[in-house]
Design a protein around this motif. Structure first.
Motif, PDB file in Angstrom:
ATOM      1  N   TYR A  11       0.850  -1.191   0.000  1.00 32.84           N
ATOM      2  CA  TYR A  11       0.000   0.000   0.000  1.00 32.84           C
ATOM      3  C   TYR A  11       0.882   1.236   0.000  1.00 32.84           C
ATOM      4  O   TYR A  11       1.664   1.448   0.929  1.00 32.84           O
ATOM      5  CB  TYR A  11      -0.937  -0.025   1.212  1.00 32.84           C
ATOM      6  CG  TYR A  11      -1.777  -1.282   1.224  1.00 32.84           C
ATOM      7  CD1 TYR A  11      -2.859  -1.406   0.359  1.00 32.84           C
ATOM      8  CD2 TYR A  11      -1.462  -2.341   2.048  1.00 32.84           C
ATOM      9  CE1 TYR A  11      -3.627  -2.568   0.340  1.00 32.84           C
ATOM     10  CE2 TYR A  11      -2.226  -3.506   2.033  1.00 32.84           C
ATOM     11  CZ  TYR A  11      -3.296  -3.612   1.179  1.00 32.84           C
ATOM     12  OH  TYR A  11      -4.045  -4.756   1.158  1.00 32.84           O
ATOM     13  N   ARG A  13       1.487   5.590  -1.099  1.00 30.51           N
ATOM     14  CA  ARG A  13       0.839   6.905  -1.211  1.00 30.51           C
ATOM     15  C   ARG A  13       0.940   7.466  -2.629  1.00 30.51           C
ATOM     16  O   ARG A  13       0.068   8.190  -3.066  1.00 30.51           O
ATOM     17  CB  ARG A  13       1.465   7.884  -0.218  1.00 30.51           C
ATOM     18  CG  ARG A  13       1.355   7.426   1.207  1.00 30.51           C
ATOM     19  CD  ARG A  13       0.386   8.255   1.990  1.00 30.51           C
ATOM     20  NE  ARG A  13       0.310   7.764   3.365  1.00 30.51           N
ATOM     21  CZ  ARG A  13      -0.798   7.343   3.916  1.00 30.51           C
ATOM     22  NH1 ARG A  13      -1.918   7.341   3.248  1.00 30.51           N
ATOM     23  NH2 ARG A  13      -0.803   6.924   5.155  1.00 30.51           N
ATOM     24  N   ASN A  14       2.023   7.143  -3.340  1.00 30.43           N
ATOM     25  CA  ASN A  14       2.225   7.685  -4.689  1.00 30.43           C
ATOM     26  C   ASN A  14       2.549   6.527  -5.634  1.00 30.43           C
ATOM     27  O   ASN A  14       3.704   6.130  -5.777  1.00 30.43           O
ATOM     28  CB  ASN A  14       3.355   8.716  -4.675  1.00 30.43           C
ATOM     29  CG  ASN A  14       3.534   9.408  -6.001  1.00 30.43           C
ATOM     30  OD1 ASN A  14       3.309   8.834  -7.067  1.00 30.43           O
ATOM     31  ND2 ASN A  14       3.980  10.646  -5.960  1.00 30.43           N
ATOM     32  N   GLN A  15       1.520   5.987  -6.266  1.00 31.01           N
ATOM     33  CA  GLN A  15       1.709   4.819  -7.127  1.00 31.01           C
ATOM     34  C   GLN A  15       2.660   5.095  -8.280  1.00 31.01           C
ATOM     35  O   GLN A  15       3.452   4.223  -8.641  1.00 31.01           O
ATOM     36  CB  GLN A  15       0.363   4.335  -7.670  1.00 31.01           C
ATOM     37  CG  GLN A  15      -0.477   3.629  -6.629  1.00 31.01           C
ATOM     38  CD  GLN A  15      -1.846   3.286  -7.150  1.00 31.01           C
ATOM     39  OE1 GLN A  15      -2.614   4.182  -7.505  1.00 31.01           O
ATOM     40  NE2 GLN A  15      -2.171   2.012  -7.192  1.00 31.01           N
ATOM     41  N   ASP A  58      -3.196   1.952  -4.102  1.00 33.18           N
ATOM     42  CA  ASP A  58      -3.326   3.318  -3.595  1.00 33.18           C
ATOM     43  C   ASP A  58      -3.765   3.237  -2.131  1.00 33.18           C
ATOM     44  O   ASP A  58      -4.906   2.894  -1.821  1.00 33.18           O
ATOM     45  CB  ASP A  58      -4.351   4.085  -4.423  1.00 33.18           C
ATOM     46  CG  ASP A  58      -4.560   5.506  -3.946  1.00 33.18           C
ATOM     47  OD1 ASP A  58      -4.079   5.879  -2.851  1.00 33.18           O
ATOM     48  OD2 ASP A  58      -5.225   6.258  -4.676  1.00 33.18           O
ATOM     49  N   ARG A  59      -2.838   3.538  -1.244  1.00 31.96           N
ATOM     50  CA  ARG A  59      -3.110   3.385   0.187  1.00 31.96           C
ATOM     51  C   ARG A  59      -4.301   4.221   0.647  1.00 31.96           C
ATOM     52  O   ARG A  59      -5.135   3.758   1.423  1.00 31.96           O
ATOM     53  CB  ARG A  59      -1.868   3.743   0.993  1.00 31.96           C
ATOM     54  CG  ARG A  59      -2.055   3.543   2.468  1.00 31.96           C
ATOM     55  CD  ARG A  59      -0.781   3.795   3.219  1.00 31.96           C
ATOM     56  NE  ARG A  59      -1.032   3.672   4.639  1.00 31.96           N
ATOM     57  CZ  ARG A  59      -0.170   3.187   5.494  1.00 31.96           C
ATOM     58  NH1 ARG A  59       1.017   2.794   5.088  1.00 31.96           N
ATOM     59  NH2 ARG A  59      -0.470   3.110   6.776  1.00 31.96           N
ATOM     60  N   GLU A  60      -4.399   5.459   0.191  1.00 35.19           N
ATOM     61  CA  GLU A  60      -5.489   6.336   0.611  1.00 35.19           C
ATOM     62  C   GLU A  60      -6.852   5.746   0.229  1.00 35.19           C
ATOM     63  O   GLU A  60      -7.787   5.737   1.034  1.00 35.19           O
ATOM     64  CB  GLU A  60      -5.321   7.722  -0.011  1.00 35.19           C
ATOM     65  CG  GLU A  60      -6.354   8.727   0.445  1.00 35.19           C
ATOM     66  CD  GLU A  60      -6.120  10.106  -0.140  1.00 35.19           C
ATOM     67  OE1 GLU A  60      -7.111  10.846  -0.260  1.00 35.19           O
ATOM     68  OE2 GLU A  60      -4.976  10.450  -0.488  1.00 35.19           O
ATOM     69  N   PHE A  61      -6.951   5.230  -0.990  1.00 39.52           N
ATOM     70  CA  PHE A  61      -8.209   4.628  -1.446  1.00 39.52           C
ATOM     71  C   PHE A  61      -8.563   3.404  -0.598  1.00 39.52           C
ATOM     72  O   PHE A  61      -9.706   3.243  -0.160  1.00 39.52           O
ATOM     73  CB  PHE A  61      -8.102   4.229  -2.923  1.00 39.52           C
ATOM     74  CG  PHE A  61      -9.327   3.533  -3.443  1.00 39.52           C
ATOM     75  CD1 PHE A  61     -10.420   4.256  -3.893  1.00 39.52           C
ATOM     76  CD2 PHE A  61      -9.397   2.140  -3.460  1.00 39.52           C
ATOM     77  CE1 PHE A  61     -11.566   3.611  -4.354  1.00 39.52           C
ATOM     78  CE2 PHE A  61     -10.530   1.485  -3.913  1.00 39.52           C
ATOM     79  CZ  PHE A  61     -11.624   2.222  -4.355  1.00 39.52           C
ATOM     80  N   GLU A  63      -7.442   2.597   2.445  1.00 37.56           N
ATOM     81  CA  GLU A  63      -7.731   2.988   3.830  1.00 37.56           C
ATOM     82  C   GLU A  63      -9.168   3.472   3.971  1.00 37.56           C
ATOM     83  O   GLU A  63      -9.851   3.152   4.948  1.00 37.56           O
ATOM     84  CB  GLU A  63      -6.782   4.099   4.291  1.00 37.56           C
ATOM     85  CG  GLU A  63      -5.403   3.611   4.644  1.00 37.56           C
ATOM     86  CD  GLU A  63      -4.458   4.744   5.018  1.00 37.56           C
ATOM     87  OE1 GLU A  63      -3.513   4.473   5.779  1.00 37.56           O
ATOM     88  OE2 GLU A  63      -4.639   5.891   4.543  1.00 37.56           O
ATOM     89  N   LYS A  64      -9.631   4.229   2.988  1.00 36.70           N
ATOM     90  CA  LYS A  64     -10.992   4.770   3.014  1.00 36.70           C
ATOM     91  C   LYS A  64     -12.034   3.663   2.877  1.00 36.70           C
ATOM     92  O   LYS A  64     -13.064   3.669   3.548  1.00 36.70           O
ATOM     93  CB  LYS A  64     -11.159   5.790   1.878  1.00 36.70           C
ATOM     94  CG  LYS A  64     -12.529   6.404   1.806  1.00 36.70           C
ATOM     95  CD  LYS A  64     -12.612   7.391   0.656  1.00 36.70           C
ATOM     96  CE  LYS A  64     -14.036   7.884   0.485  1.00 36.70           C
ATOM     97  NZ  LYS A  64     -14.182   8.733  -0.697  1.00 36.70           N
ATOM     98  N   PRO A  67     -10.819   0.141   6.018  1.00 37.62           N
ATOM     99  CA  PRO A  67      -9.980   0.615   7.125  1.00 37.62           C
ATOM    100  C   PRO A  67      -9.527  -0.482   8.087  1.00 37.62           C
ATOM    101  O   PRO A  67      -8.586  -0.274   8.853  1.00 37.62           O
ATOM    102  CB  PRO A  67     -10.871   1.637   7.831  1.00 37.62           C
ATOM    103  CG  PRO A  67     -12.261   1.269   7.457  1.00 37.62           C
ATOM    104  CD  PRO A  67     -12.175   0.666   6.078  1.00 37.62           C
ATOM    105  N   GLU A 115       9.093   5.674  -0.532  1.00 38.99           N
ATOM    106  CA  GLU A 115       8.252   5.947   0.625  1.00 38.99           C
ATOM    107  C   GLU A 115       8.830   5.346   1.911  1.00 38.99           C
ATOM    108  O   GLU A 115       8.147   5.192   2.913  1.00 38.99           O
ATOM    109  CB  GLU A 115       6.833   5.444   0.369  1.00 38.99           C
ATOM    110  CG  GLU A 115       6.184   6.190  -0.793  1.00 38.99           C
ATOM    111  CD  GLU A 115       4.726   5.872  -0.995  1.00 38.99           C
ATOM    112  OE1 GLU A 115       4.149   5.035  -0.249  1.00 38.99           O
ATOM    113  OE2 GLU A 115       4.141   6.480  -1.907  1.00 38.99           O
TER     114      GLU A 115
END
Length: 133
Positions: A11, A13-15, A58-61, A63-64, A67, A115
């Motif tokens: 996972y 942050r910037n693929q 994409d970690r943000e996706f 995580e949302k 979670p 990262e």
């Protein structure tokens, strides 16, 4: 019955930046860069016919949407037949590297992606692999 490990999820942050790292710095091949709606994953591997691949999510996706997952980076150990040559190549590319370590006759070093996810490499002279005893 499980027959092999197919994919490892990483996972990030910037693929795009991490994809570039695995392709350009590490010499991996991009097997797939797929987007479906808001979800994108990038599949990378040391070779086109590798049995195990990395999936850069994409970690943000994730995580949302999930979670409850563990987002820690898995401890991955890669094998190489020429550790010194690989170390020198990565050093020339500016990859963050740890010191070479000799542990019971086995040579290792670790490296980081953009990262600061750390991975390890060990020199193995055959494709049979290595098991800790």
């Amino acid at each position: 019955m499980i027959t092999k490990l197919g994919e490892v999820m990483v996972y990030v942050r910037n693929q795009d930046e991490v994809k570039r790292f695995w392709e350009e710095d590490m010499g991996f091949v991009i097997l797939q860069d797929y987007t479906e709606g808001a979800m994108r994953w990038v599949q990378v591997a040391p070779t086109e016919d590798a049995e195990t691949t990395l999936i850069l999510h994409d970690r943000e996706f994730v995580e949302k949407n999930s979670p409850e997952l563990n987002f820690g980076t898995p401890s991955l150990l890669f094998f190489t037949e020429n550790l010194d040559e690989l170390y020198d190549q990565l050093e020339q590319k500016g990859v963050t590297l740890g010191e070479k370590v000799n542990m019971e006759g086995n040579l290792f070093f670790n490296f980081a992606d953009p990262e600061d996810n750390y991975f390890a490499v060990m020199e193995v002279k055959s494709s049979a692999g290595f098991f800790f005893s």
